[in-house]
Motif scaffolding. Structure first.
Motif, mmCIF file in Angstrom:
data_model
loop_
_atom_site.group_PDB
_atom_site.id
_atom_site.type_symbol
_atom_site.label_atom_id
_atom_site.label_comp_id
_atom_site.label_asym_id
_atom_site.label_seq_id
_atom_site.Cartn_x
_atom_site.Cartn_y
_atom_site.Cartn_z
ATOM 1 N N HIS A 3 0.694 -1.308 -0.065
ATOM 2 C CA HIS A 3 -0.053 0.042 0.058
ATOM 3 C C HIS A 3 1.050 1.225 -0.035
ATOM 4 O O HIS A 3 1.618 1.310 0.929
ATOM 5 C CB HIS A 3 -0.756 0.064 1.053
ATOM 6 N N GLY A 4 0.868 2.111 -1.196
ATOM 7 C CA GLY A 4 1.486 3.367 -0.989
ATOM 8 C C GLY A 4 2.931 3.428 -1.430
ATOM 9 O O GLY A 4 3.682 4.515 -1.347
ATOM 10 N N SER A 5 3.267 2.404 -1.780
ATOM 11 C CA SER A 5 4.766 2.111 -1.632
ATOM 12 C C SER A 5 5.362 1.099 -2.891
ATOM 13 O O SER A 5 4.862 0.112 -3.026
ATOM 14 C CB SER A 5 5.245 1.758 -0.657
ATOM 15 N N GLY A 6 5.902 1.606 -3.999
ATOM 16 C CA GLY A 6 6.725 0.789 -4.658
ATOM 17 C C GLY A 6 8.107 0.720 -4.811
ATOM 18 O O GLY A 6 8.905 2.070 -4.967
ATOM 19 N N THR A 7 8.970 -0.229 -4.520
ATOM 20 C CA THR A 7 10.247 -0.368 -4.368
ATOM 21 C C THR A 7 11.000 -1.282 -5.287
ATOM 22 O O THR A 7 10.571 -2.252 -5.581
ATOM 23 C CB THR A 7 10.681 -0.783 -2.823
ATOM 24 N N ASP A 8 12.256 -0.955 -5.769
ATOM 25 C CA ASP A 8 13.067 -1.737 -6.321
ATOM 26 C C ASP A 8 14.466 -1.564 -5.992
ATOM 27 O O ASP A 8 14.957 -0.580 -5.798
ATOM 28 C CB ASP A 8 13.155 -1.442 -7.955
ATOM 29 N N ALA A 9 15.372 -2.727 -5.761
ATOM 30 C CA ALA A 9 16.563 -2.602 -5.270
ATOM 31 C C ALA A 9 17.326 -4.095 -6.040
ATOM 32 O O ALA A 9 17.047 -5.151 -5.985
ATOM 33 C CB ALA A 9 16.689 -3.114 -3.687
ATOM 34 N N VAL A 10 18.507 -3.358 -6.864
ATOM 35 C CA VAL A 10 19.209 -4.248 -7.540
ATOM 36 C C VAL A 10 20.877 -3.983 -7.521
ATOM 37 O O VAL A 10 21.001 -2.837 -7.070
ATOM 38 C CB VAL A 10 18.804 -4.313 -9.030
ATOM 39 N N THR A 11 21.334 -4.923 -7.980
ATOM 40 C CA THR A 11 22.887 -4.633 -8.050
ATOM 41 C C THR A 11 23.468 -5.633 -8.977
ATOM 42 O O THR A 11 22.866 -6.606 -9.522
ATOM 43 C CB THR A 11 23.629 -5.207 -6.829
ATOM 44 N N THR A 12 24.553 -5.207 -9.689
ATOM 45 C CA THR A 12 25.248 -6.100 -10.776
ATOM 46 C C THR A 12 25.569 -7.420 -10.032
ATOM 47 O O THR A 12 25.857 -7.190 -8.668
ATOM 48 C CB THR A 12 26.337 -5.519 -11.609
ATOM 49 N N GLU A 13 26.014 -8.406 -10.644
ATOM 50 C CA GLU A 13 26.238 -9.797 -10.236
ATOM 51 C C GLU A 13 27.400 -9.489 -9.233
ATOM 52 O O GLU A 13 27.747 -10.484 -8.051
ATOM 53 C CB GLU A 13 26.585 -10.727 -11.216
ATOM 54 N N ASP A 14 28.394 -8.780 -9.448
ATOM 55 C CA ASP A 14 29.685 -8.749 -8.654
ATOM 56 C C ASP A 14 29.702 -7.577 -7.348
ATOM 57 O O ASP A 14 30.475 -7.526 -6.651
ATOM 58 C CB ASP A 14 30.753 -8.042 -9.438
ATOM 59 N N GLY A 15 28.157 -7.286 -7.250
ATOM 60 C CA GLY A 15 27.976 -6.325 -6.000
ATOM 61 C C GLY A 15 28.449 -4.972 -6.153
ATOM 62 O O GLY A 15 28.224 -4.212 -5.299
ATOM 63 N N ARG A 16 29.261 -4.491 -7.267
ATOM 64 C CA ARG A 16 29.758 -3.261 -7.055
ATOM 65 C C ARG A 16 29.059 -2.166 -7.381
ATOM 66 O O ARG A 16 28.923 -1.109 -6.832
ATOM 67 C CB ARG A 16 31.010 -3.174 -8.176
#
Length: 377
Positions: free
Chosen positions: A339-352
């Motif tokens: 409710h009221g929130s859309g989030t995205d969190a990603v990283t490249t495979e090496d974590g950099r």
């Protein structure tokens, strides 16, 4: 809790040293496309957005739009917000740590840990494994699809009356058990929040502690995630934070409601957590960088399955998605809507190279455009 567009629409093993906090840069030119995508989201109707990028030991943060429609105050780069299904990666990480400790196996049946819980209308926990919960191949019905649940907790009249209700995990599973399975275990793929309600219950059965306590002990504290919490039944957001807005309808038209306060037990282990963009970057960089799981468990988490046409360009592991962007770049992470929130969190495979952002709206916002801008342009 549901996966939005692009994922979309959808102990001793914990490193004792937290990642160093990145220095926030003023805004190098190669983030111009990302800022333009954030502005476009606001132009398309998102009240406000906050985003943080981390590359190596440097970072960049930006906001657009407002955090409070009534007061007109802007969003903050330090905003804490509900992350919805991003919670699933935290839960999966704890279960994989428990596997590494020899306390359970991913091939254990759900029945072994939760006897008699997954039964009814064709559901059978004796035929579903922990692994199938985590990669959404269990076939277990998603309780958030239930018409009564939708009316009570997602549409206006029900939500405004029931937003502070406390729901036990067993109640959410019981809703799912009142329906037939979506398919036989292992036969296909579909996203089901019930899988992670059950996963949280298994964590509690194995450890004797709630999944929230285990996440705090095994992930939040070791990584120093000061903006991250598992709120349980607490309805308010910690400060700093913005207001969260929803339509409380099946369409994206009509009035906009402030839905900031709610009892997150309706999401439980499938999506109750709160975090901020810097913390999410730190978490996913630590995870993909091998700081939270031994190599074998990290490889299991990244062992993905096809999403059966539900999510083009996405393969799903154990609480972790591999998304191939239009330019061929792969990013790993999760997104989440509540409710009221859309989030995205990603990283490249090496974590950099990591990106986390949040829209304080649940009816609009192009996640893909922001990801493509940051990693492809």
């Amino acid at each position: 809790m549901a996966v939005r567009k692009a994922l979309a629409g959808a102990a001793a093993l914990v490193a004792s040293v937290a990642l160093a906090a990145p220095a926030l840069a003023a805004g190098p030119a190669h983030h111009d496309a990302t800022r333009a995508a954030l502005r476009a989201a606001v132009a398309d109707g998102v009240p406000g957005v906050t985003a943080t990028v981390t590359e190596g030991r440097t970072g960049w943060s930006a906001t657009e739009g407002v955090g409070d429609l009534r007061r007109g105050t802007p969003r903050s780069t330090a905003d804490r917000y509900r992350v919805g299904s991003v919670s699933k990666t935290f839960v999966a990480t704890v279960l994989l740590q428990l596997e590494a400790e020899g306390r359970l196996s991913l091939d254990d049946t759900v029945e072994k840990w939760l006897p008699g819980v997954v039964r009814g209308h064709g559901h059978d926990g004796r035929r579903v494994t922990v692994r199938q919960l985590l990669n959404h191949t269990s076939g277990i019905y998603d309780y958030t699809r239930d018409d009564g649940f939708v009316r009570t907790y997602f549409l206006k009249d029900g939500f405004l009356q029931h937003r502070y209700d406390t729901l036990r995990p067993q109640e959410l599973v019981a809703i799912a058990m009142s329906h037939e399975p979506i398919f036989e275990p292992g036969e296909s793929w579909t996203y089901s929040n019930t899988n992670y309600i059950l996963a949280g219950m298994i964590v509690e059965r194995v450890t004797g502690h709630s999944y929230g306590d285990e996440i705090r002990r095994r992930v939040i504290a070791p990584l120093g995630l000061r903006g991250t919490s598992v709120p349980g039944t607490r309805p308010t957001l910690p400060q700093p934070s913005s207001r969260a807005y929803g339509k409380l309808a099946k369409t994206a038209t009509g009035p906009t409601y402030d839905v900031t306060e709610l009892n997150p037990s309706l999401a439980g282990a499938a999506g109750e957590m709160i975090s901020d963009s810097a913390d999410l970057n730190r978490f996913y960089r630590a995870l993909l960088g091998g700081r939270l799981l031994p190599p074998r468990q990290l490889a299991e988490m990244k062992d993905t399955v096809d999403t059966a046409g539900h999510l083009p360009g996405v393969r799903y592991g154990l609480g972790l998605a591999d998304r191939e962007l239009g330019c061929g770049v792969h990013v790993w992470g999760h997104n989440g809507g509540i409710h009221g929130s859309g989030t995205d969190a990603v990283t490249t495979e090496d974590g950099r190279h990591a990106l986390a952002f949040n829209f304080n709206a649940d009816w609009t916002g192009d996640n893909d455009a922001v990801l493509e801008a940051e990693f492809c342009d």
